[in-house]
Design a protein around this motif. Structure first.
Motif, PDB file in Angstrom:
ATOM      1  N   GLU A  47       0.836  -1.205   0.000  1.00 45.97           N
ATOM      2  CA  GLU A  47       0.000   0.000   0.000  1.00 45.97           C
ATOM      3  C   GLU A  47       0.869   1.253   0.000  1.00 45.97           C
ATOM      4  O   GLU A  47       0.598   2.205  -0.736  1.00 45.97           O
ATOM      5  N   ASP A  48       1.920   1.244   0.794  1.00 49.13           N
ATOM      6  CA  ASP A  48       2.824   2.394   0.848  1.00 49.13           C
ATOM      7  C   ASP A  48       3.601   2.560  -0.461  1.00 49.13           C
ATOM      8  O   ASP A  48       3.737   3.671  -0.966  1.00 49.13           O
ATOM      9  N   THR A  49       4.089   1.462  -0.986  1.00 53.64           N
ATOM     10  CA  THR A  49       4.899   1.506  -2.201  1.00 53.64           C
ATOM     11  C   THR A  49       4.114   2.018  -3.396  1.00 53.64           C
ATOM     12  O   THR A  49       4.619   2.810  -4.200  1.00 53.64           O
ATOM     13  N   PHE A  50       2.868   1.560  -3.526  1.00 52.46           N
ATOM     14  CA  PHE A  50       2.068   1.909  -4.694  1.00 52.46           C
ATOM     15  C   PHE A  50       0.977   2.948  -4.416  1.00 52.46           C
ATOM     16  O   PHE A  50       0.164   3.238  -5.284  1.00 52.46           O
ATOM     17  N   ASP A  51       0.973   3.499  -3.202  1.00 52.15           N
ATOM     18  CA  ASP A  51       0.027   4.542  -2.817  1.00 52.15           C
ATOM     19  C   ASP A  51      -1.416   4.125  -3.113  1.00 52.15           C
ATOM     20  O   ASP A  51      -2.158   4.822  -3.802  1.00 52.15           O
ATOM     21  N   VAL A  52      -1.768   2.946  -2.605  1.00 48.93           N
ATOM     22  CA  VAL A  52      -3.126   2.417  -2.755  1.00 48.93           C
ATOM     23  C   VAL A  52      -3.649   2.034  -1.367  1.00 48.93           C
ATOM     24  O   VAL A  52      -2.888   1.947  -0.407  1.00 48.93           O
ATOM     25  N   MET A  53      -4.949   1.790  -1.306  1.00 49.69           N
ATOM     26  CA  MET A  53      -5.567   1.295  -0.090  1.00 49.69           C
ATOM     27  C   MET A  53      -6.411   0.089  -0.488  1.00 49.69           C
ATOM     28  O   MET A  53      -7.429   0.224  -1.155  1.00 49.69           O
ATOM     29  N   PHE A  54      -5.945  -1.101  -0.096  1.00 45.90           N
ATOM     30  CA  PHE A  54      -6.640  -2.324  -0.466  1.00 45.90           C
ATOM     31  C   PHE A  54      -7.979  -2.442   0.250  1.00 45.90           C
ATOM     32  O   PHE A  54      -8.095  -2.085   1.426  1.00 45.90           O
ATOM     33  N   GLU A  55      -8.956  -2.976  -0.455  1.00 44.06           N
ATOM     34  CA  GLU A  55     -10.227  -3.322   0.160  1.00 44.06           C
ATOM     35  C   GLU A  55     -10.030  -4.611   0.948  1.00 44.06           C
ATOM     36  O   GLU A  55      -9.146  -5.407   0.652  1.00 44.06           O
ATOM     37  N   THR A  56     -10.861  -4.819   1.946  1.00 45.55           N
ATOM     38  CA  THR A  56     -10.749  -5.996   2.810  1.00 45.55           C
ATOM     39  C   THR A  56     -10.747  -7.291   1.997  1.00 45.55           C
ATOM     40  O   THR A  56      -9.945  -8.191   2.249  1.00 45.55           O
ATOM     41  N   GLU A  57     -11.626  -7.380   1.016  1.00 47.56           N
ATOM     42  CA  GLU A  57     -11.709  -8.570   0.170  1.00 47.56           C
ATOM     43  C   GLU A  57     -10.366  -8.861  -0.518  1.00 47.56           C
ATOM     44  O   GLU A  57      -9.948 -10.006  -0.626  1.00 47.56           O
ATOM     45  N   ASP A  58      -9.692  -7.808  -0.967  1.00 44.45           N
ATOM     46  CA  ASP A  58      -8.401  -7.974  -1.636  1.00 44.45           C
ATOM     47  C   ASP A  58      -7.320  -8.420  -0.660  1.00 44.45           C
ATOM     48  O   ASP A  58      -6.467  -9.244  -1.002  1.00 44.45           O
ATOM     49  N   ILE A  59      -7.363  -7.919   0.545  1.00 41.75           N
ATOM     50  CA  ILE A  59      -6.391  -8.321   1.563  1.00 41.75           C
ATOM     51  C   ILE A  59      -6.548  -9.808   1.867  1.00 41.75           C
ATOM     52  O   ILE A  59      -5.562 -10.539   1.967  1.00 41.75           O
ATOM     53  N   LEU A  60      -7.770 -10.253   1.972  1.00 38.79           N
ATOM     54  CA  LEU A  60      -8.033 -11.653   2.290  1.00 38.79           C
ATOM     55  C   LEU A  60      -7.690 -12.591   1.139  1.00 38.79           C
ATOM     56  O   LEU A  60      -7.295 -13.736   1.361  1.00 38.79           O
ATOM     57  N   SER A  61      -7.829 -12.119  -0.092  1.00 43.80           N
ATOM     58  CA  SER A  61      -7.560 -12.993  -1.241  1.00 43.80           C
ATOM     59  C   SER A  61      -6.126 -12.878  -1.746  1.00 43.80           C
ATOM     60  O   SER A  61      -5.740 -13.580  -2.670  1.00 43.80           O
ATOM     61  N   PHE A  62      -5.334 -12.024  -1.140  1.00 39.62           N
ATOM     62  CA  PHE A  62      -3.945 -11.822  -1.551  1.00 39.62           C
ATOM     63  C   PHE A  62      -3.109 -12.961  -0.971  1.00 39.62           C
ATOM     64  O   PHE A  62      -2.466 -12.829   0.046  1.00 39.62           O
ATOM     65  N   GLY A  63      -3.137 -14.085  -1.652  1.00 38.42           N
ATOM     66  CA  GLY A  63      -2.475 -15.266  -1.108  1.00 38.42           C
ATOM     67  C   GLY A  63      -1.334 -15.790  -1.946  1.00 38.42           C
ATOM     68  O   GLY A  63      -0.799 -16.859  -1.655  1.00 38.42           O
ATOM     69  N   SER A  64      -0.960 -15.042  -2.973  1.00 38.59           N
ATOM     70  CA  SER A  64       0.150 -15.498  -3.807  1.00 38.59           C
ATOM     71  C   SER A  64       0.819 -14.318  -4.497  1.00 38.59           C
ATOM     72  O   SER A  64       0.218 -13.245  -4.656  1.00 38.59           O
ATOM     73  N   TYR A  65       2.025 -14.539  -4.914  1.00 37.24           N
ATOM     74  CA  TYR A  65       2.791 -13.541  -5.657  1.00 37.24           C
ATOM     75  C   TYR A  65       2.040 -13.136  -6.920  1.00 37.24           C
ATOM     76  O   TYR A  65       1.852 -11.944  -7.176  1.00 37.24           O
ATOM     77  N   ILE A  71      -4.384  -8.201  -8.277  1.00 32.49           N
ATOM     78  CA  ILE A  71      -5.103  -7.304  -7.364  1.00 32.49           C
ATOM     79  C   ILE A  71      -4.619  -5.875  -7.548  1.00 32.49           C
ATOM     80  O   ILE A  71      -5.421  -4.943  -7.637  1.00 32.49           O
ATOM     81  N   LEU A  72      -3.319  -5.679  -7.634  1.00 29.44           N
ATOM     82  CA  LEU A  72      -2.794  -4.329  -7.811  1.00 29.44           C
ATOM     83  C   LEU A  72      -3.240  -3.716  -9.134  1.00 29.44           C
ATOM     84  O   LEU A  72      -3.432  -2.495  -9.227  1.00 29.44           O
ATOM     85  N   GLU A  73      -3.406  -4.527 -10.154  1.00 27.99           N
ATOM     86  CA  GLU A  73      -3.871  -4.009 -11.435  1.00 27.99           C
ATOM     87  C   GLU A  73      -5.283  -3.423 -11.310  1.00 27.99           C
ATOM     88  O   GLU A  73      -5.629  -2.494 -12.042  1.00 27.99           O
ATOM     89  N   LYS A  74      -6.087  -3.932 -10.368  1.00 24.20           N
ATOM     90  CA  LYS A  74      -7.401  -3.342 -10.100  1.00 24.20           C
ATOM     91  C   LYS A  74      -7.275  -1.902  -9.631  1.00 24.20           C
ATOM     92  O   LYS A  74      -8.186  -1.096  -9.788  1.00 24.20           O
ATOM     93  N   TYR A  75      -6.136  -1.582  -9.026  1.00 19.68           N
ATOM     94  CA  TYR A  75      -5.876  -0.251  -8.504  1.00 19.68           C
ATOM     95  C   TYR A  75      -5.019   0.571  -9.476  1.00 19.68           C
ATOM     96  O   TYR A  75      -4.355   1.519  -9.081  1.00 19.68           O
TER      97      TYR A  75
END
Length: 82
Positions: A47-65, A71-75
């Motif tokens: 979030e700091d590196t790319f100046d984004v704020m993940f939604e809770t759903e994205d945090i929970l599904s962020f399980g792989s490289y 997910i970041l492409e959504k932002y």
């Protein structure tokens, strides 16, 4: 520095690995050190590196490289700048 390089740097720093280890098999299920604390550190750092704020759903599904890049492409973070 490209977005891919920034992304990889976050992973290599937090997991203390070489970037050649980052591939489709780099998942929370396959990486012993990937626990809940490291997961939150990863999210915060990205979030700091790319100046984004993940939604809770994205945090929970962020399980792989690989899924993390999707997910970041959504932002509107593009990984085509290499």
């Amino acid at each position: 520095m490209s977005n891919l390089q920034k992304y990889n740097e976050v992973f290599t720093t937090l997991f203390n690995i070489d970037d050649n280890q980052l591939n489709k098999d780099f998942t929370f299920k396959n990486v012993e050190d990937w626990d809940s604390i490291l997961h939150l550190s990863l999210i915060t750092e990205l979030e700091d590196t790319f100046d984004v704020m993940f939604e809770t759903e994205d945090i929970l599904s962020f399980g792989s490289y690989e899924n993390g890049m999707k997910i970041l492409e959504k932002y509107e973070v593009s990984f085509n700048d290499v």
